[in-house]
Write an enzyme that holds these catalytic residues in place. Structure first.
Site, mmCIF file in Angstrom:
data_model
loop_
_atom_site.group_PDB
_atom_site.id
_atom_site.type_symbol
_atom_site.label_atom_id
_atom_site.label_comp_id
_atom_site.label_asym_id
_atom_site.label_seq_id
_atom_site.Cartn_x
_atom_site.Cartn_y
_atom_site.Cartn_z
ATOM 1 N N SER A 98 0.811 -1.212 0.000
ATOM 2 C CA SER A 98 0.000 0.000 0.000
ATOM 3 C C SER A 98 0.850 1.269 0.000
ATOM 4 C CB SER A 98 -0.971 -0.038 1.184
ATOM 5 O OG SER A 98 -1.942 0.974 1.084
ATOM 6 N N ASP A 227 -9.151 -5.115 -5.744
ATOM 7 C CA ASP A 227 -8.618 -4.131 -4.792
ATOM 8 C C ASP A 227 -9.361 -2.809 -4.985
ATOM 9 O OD1 ASP A 227 -7.111 -2.299 -3.301
ATOM 10 O OD2 ASP A 227 -5.233 -3.333 -3.714
ATOM 11 N N HIS A 256 -7.294 -5.609 -1.241
ATOM 12 C CA HIS A 256 -6.153 -4.891 -0.673
ATOM 13 C C HIS A 256 -5.488 -5.735 0.420
ATOM 14 C CE1 HIS A 256 -4.003 -1.160 -0.904
ATOM 15 N NE2 HIS A 256 -4.130 -0.888 0.372
#
Length: 297
Positions: A98, A227, A256
């Site tokens: 991320s 995601d 994610h």
């Protein structure tokens, strides 16, 4: 517990160092709000397999010091470089999730790759997700501001509400126990309010398109089809196109949080990418070719 001081301002930062001291080195950088513990399903099996796995808690996260300042991308990248220097790590593979992918990119473009041989960017928000001149298909800034208001008003509710989408439970049928969701939300809430909002500011202002061409190490880009935090077309696919030397691996039904829902596959792919403990450059090159051909996970 192992700590070192930030080269920027002396902030005391926590890290873990697992596995053999002479194994091939992987340094893990967590996503927003989480400490190194998010990588348990990768770090533990890789360390048991003979790799040296180092995990960093960014400032204000995990067991690192709660400080007011330093939540800008340059400082966070300097903190990461400080860890590499503190442990005198060489031939490192940087692995990030991320917003951590942005820290890795900035670390490489700001400090060079003298200590780094490759990187793996997992579910990255890089090169950026908010609409701007160079990211015209990004998220409407007004929506981002509304989300920020909700986040500041009730962080526990925010984390709980978005857990389903984070793991792509309803959209892709991934299985995640209620107990694990509670655990991860609790870990996210360890990040201080100042650190959490500071890292969010990094994401809302992120645009790495101009500097990606300066990354001079091979990069494995891993991203999921489901995601919603960092949609594949805007991030993973774009990131792989803009990097000079990248291989993209797309995980069907991955959200994610694929570091948990697709943990075994991710660990297998990372191990293939790393090569054997103490692998030579030639071995690593073979692993990259296999990855490009879709072999090994």
């Amino acid at each position: 517990m192992p700590y070192y001081e930030s080269p920027v301002d002396g902030t005391r930062l926590h890290y873990v160092d697992h596995g053999p001291a002479r194994g091939a080195v992987a340094v893990f950088v967590a996503g927003a709000y989480l400490g190194h513990e998010m990588w348990e399903h990768q770090m533990l099996p890789l360390a048991e397999a003979g790799y040296r796995c180092v995990g960093l808690d960014r400032r204000g996260h995990g067991r690192s010091d709660d400080v007011w300042s330093g939540y800008d991308l340059d400082t966070l990248a300097d903190d990461l470089q400080g860890l590499l220097d503190h442990l005198d790590l060489r031939e490192v593979t940087l692995i990030a999730h991320s917003v951590g992918t942005a820290e890795v990119v900035r670390c490489l473009t700001r400090h060079g790759s003298s200590r780094v041989v490759r990187a793996a960017l997992v579910c990255g928000v890089s090169p950026g997700i908010i609409r701007s001149e160079r990211l015209p298909d990004g998220v409407d800034p007004a929506l981002a501001r509304a989300d920020e208001e909700f986040f500041r008003r009730d962080r526990p509710a925010w984390f709980t509400r978005f857990a389903d989408a984070f793991f792509a439970v309803t959209s892709a049928g991934n299985e995640v126990s209620d107990a694990y969701v509670r655990y991860l939300v609790d870990r996210c809430l360890v990040a201080t309010p100042r650190a959490a909002t500071g890292v969010r500011s990094v994401v809302t202002g992120l645009d790495l398109t101009a500097e990606l061409s300066a990354v001079d190490v091979p990069v494995l880009v891993v991203h999921g089809t489901h995601d919603t935090s960092a949609p594949l077309a805007r991030t993973g696919e774009r990131l792989a196109r803009l990097l000079p030397d990248a291989v993209l691996k797309v995980y069907e039904n991955g959200g994610h949080g694929l570091f948990f829902t697709h943990a075994e596959r991710l660990t297998t792919d990372l191990r293939a990418y790393l090569g054997g403990p103490g692998a030579t450059t030639a071995t690593t090159g073979i692993c990259r070719m296999l990855a490009a051909a879709g072999i090994g996970g």
